[in-house]
Design a protein around this motif. Structure first.
Motif, PDB file in Angstrom:
ATOM      1  N   ALA A  14      99.176  32.535  19.323  1.00  0.00           N
ATOM      2  CA  ALA A  14      99.112  31.403  20.241  1.00  0.00           C
ATOM      3  C   ALA A  14     100.506  30.808  20.363  1.00  0.00           C
ATOM      4  CB  ALA A  14      98.132  30.358  19.701  1.00  0.00           C
ATOM      5  N   ALA A  66      96.119  35.349  24.952  1.00  0.00           N
ATOM      6  CA  ALA A  66      95.661  34.128  25.621  1.00  0.00           C
ATOM      7  C   ALA A  66      95.817  34.262  27.132  1.00  0.00           C
ATOM      8  CB  ALA A  66      96.444  32.920  25.116  1.00  0.00           C
ATOM      9  N   TYR A  81      88.692  32.673  22.006  1.00  0.00           N
ATOM     10  CA  TYR A  81      90.013  33.002  21.485  1.00  0.00           C
ATOM     11  C   TYR A  81      90.185  32.449  20.076  1.00  0.00           C
ATOM     12  CZ  TYR A  81      95.111  33.675  21.530  1.00  0.00           C
ATOM     13  OH  TYR A  81      96.389  34.068  21.251  1.00  0.00           O
ATOM     14  N   CYS A  83      92.864  31.693  17.253  1.00  0.00           N
ATOM     15  CA  CYS A  83      94.309  31.508  17.224  1.00  0.00           C
ATOM     16  C   CYS A  83      94.699  30.503  16.150  1.00  0.00           C
ATOM     17  CB  CYS A  83      94.813  31.030  18.582  1.00  0.00           C
ATOM     18  SG  CYS A  83      94.117  29.437  19.107  1.00  0.00           S
ATOM     19  N   LEU A  98      93.830  25.785  26.897  1.00  0.00           N
ATOM     20  CA  LEU A  98      92.722  26.727  26.714  1.00  0.00           C
ATOM     21  C   LEU A  98      91.433  26.144  27.283  1.00  0.00           C
ATOM     22  CD1 LEU A  98      92.811  28.343  23.135  1.00  0.00           C
ATOM     23  CD2 LEU A  98      93.366  29.421  25.319  1.00  0.00           C
TER      24      LEU A  98
END
Length: 334
Positions: A14, A66, A81, A83, A98
Motif C-alpha cells: 500500500a 491497489a 484488499y 495492506c 480505498l
C-alpha cells in the motif's frame, strides 16, 4: 464461483504515489535508473523531492495491486484488499481513497499502526516512460498477519502483487495466501509487476509460482527475463509450463492472451501516450473484472486493452469513475 462475496482479493504494498514530470537531464543528473522501480531509503526520496516543486495535489492512492483492484471496482467488480499503512497523513489518505473506490479492507484510520506509510515518487519523462523510486515504509513489514482468510476464502480470485517478493515477510505472505487459495478452490492470479522483480528476485518469484498459477500477468520484458527466452513463440511455450493461462502485454502492439487452449492476439487502441504508469495494473484490473463476471478471455483482453490505452493518455495510474463508465459502455457496444 457465483456465490462468492468478492470477485478479487488482493495483497500488495500500500503506497501513496507522488506524481511528477521530470526531464531526461534530471534523471541523468540525479543518477536515477530510468524505466524501473527502485527501492530507496526515505532520505534519498526526500532528496529527490526537495529538488522538485511538489504539492499535495500530486498525491494519489497507489500500489500495484491497489490500482488493479480500483480498476476492477470502477468497472463493476467487488474487491477486498489486505495492506499495511500507518496512521499518518498518507495512511489516512490511502484508506479513505480505498473506501471511496468501493474496496473493502480491515484497516481504518483509527486502527492503523504507528509508523510511516510507504510513498512512491513517480517520475515521468517526456517519452512517457515512468520511473519509480519507492520508500516502502511500514508496508516493508507486510506479513502473513495481514492475510484475512475469511475474505480470501470468499473470493473468486486471489491477486498477488510481484513487488512483495522483495521482503522475506512479504514473500511468506504470498505463499501462505496462495496455499489458502488452493486449499479452498480460489484461483490465483500473479503479476510480475516490474522487470526488476524478475531480474533481481527471480528465485523468489519462482518459489511463489511453484508448480503453477491459474493466471499470470506480465509484459514482454518480464516474460523474457523469467523464461530466459528471447523470441515470442519460445516465451509463450515456456510460460505454459508455469501458468494455466496468461496475458503478455506488448505496449503499443497490444497483448497476447493464452486462455488455456488458444492463443489470442489482442489488437491495440492507437493513442498518444503521455504516462505509462499504471498501464499494467489497469490491464489486470479490467481483465479480472471481465473474467469474474462471465466474459470470455478474448472479450476480457479487448476491455483490458481499451482501459489501459485510456490510462496512458493521462498522468496517474487511475481512471475517473465517469471515464471507467464510458470505457465499459464502449466495450459493451463493440
Amino acid at each position: 464461483m457465483s456465490n462468492k462475496k468478492y470477485d478479487v482479493y488482493g495483497i500488495g504494498n500500500a503506497l501513496v504515489d507522488i506524481i511528477t514530470e521530470v526531464s531526461e537531464e534530471f534523471v541523468l543528473e540525479n543518477k536515477v535508473e530510468k524505466g524501473v522501480m527502485t527501492l530507496v531509503e526515505e532520505e534519498r526520496q526526500a532528496e529527490l523531492l526537495n529538488s522538485m516543486k511538489i504539492t499535495e495535489e500530486h498525491m494519489q492512492g497507489g500500489g500495484s495491486a491497489a490500482n488493479t483492484l480500483v480498476a476492477a471496482s470502477q468497472l463493476g467488480a467487488k474487491g477486498f484488499y489486505s495492506c499495511k499503512v500507518a496512521n499518518d497523513l498518507e495512511g489516512v489518505f490511502f484508506l479513505n481513497d480505498l473506501k471511496a473506490n468501493g474496496i473493502d479492507t480491515v484497516l481504518t484510520p483509527e486502527t492503523a499502526p504507528v509508523g510511516t506509510t510507504g510513498k512512491v515518487l513517480v517520475m515521468t519523462t517526456p517519452d512517457a516512460e515512468r520511473t519509480m523510486n519507492t520508500f516502502l515504509g511500514i508496508t516493508a513489514d507486510f506479513s502473513e498477519k495481514e492475510i484475512h482468510e475469511y475474505a480470501l476464502k470468499d473470493s473468486k480470485y486471489l491477486y498477488l502483487e510481484g513487488y512483495l517478493v522483495t521482503s522475506e515477510s512479504g514473500l511468506a505472505a504470498m505463499k501462505k495466501a496462495k496455499k489458502i487459495a488452493e486449499d479452498n478452490g480460489v484461483k490465483t492470479a500473479l503479476t510480475f509487476s516490474d522487470p526488476a522483480m524478475v531480474k533481481y528476485f527471480k528465485e523468489q518469484m519462482e518459489s511463489v509460482v511453484g508448480a503453477s498459477v491459474d493466471l499470470l500477468f506480465c509484459n514482454e520484458e518480464e516474460a523474457a527475463l523469467f523464461t530466459g527466452e528471447s523470441d515470442t513463440d519460445s516465451i509463450r511455450e515456456e510460460l505454459k509450463k508455469v501458468a494455466k493461462r496468461f496475458a503478455i502485454t506488448q505496449g503499443k502492439n497490444g497483448a497476447i492472451i493464452y486462455d488455456g487452449d488458444t492463443f489470442i492476439d489482442i489488437e491495440p487502441y492507437q493513442v498518444k501516450a503521455v504516462d505509462t504508469n499504471g498501464a499494467g495494473d489497469m490491464f489486470a484490473g479490467a481483465f479480472l473484472y471481465a473474467i469474474t463476471n462471465g466474459h470470455s478471455y478474448a472479450d476480457a483482453g479487448k476491455l483490458a486493452s481499451l482501459a489501459s490505452s485510456k490510462i496512458v493518455t493521462q498522468f496517474g495510474p487511475r481512471l475517473t469513475w465517469p471515464d471507467a463508465k464510458e470505457i465499459l459502455n464502449k466495450w459493451k457496444g463493440e
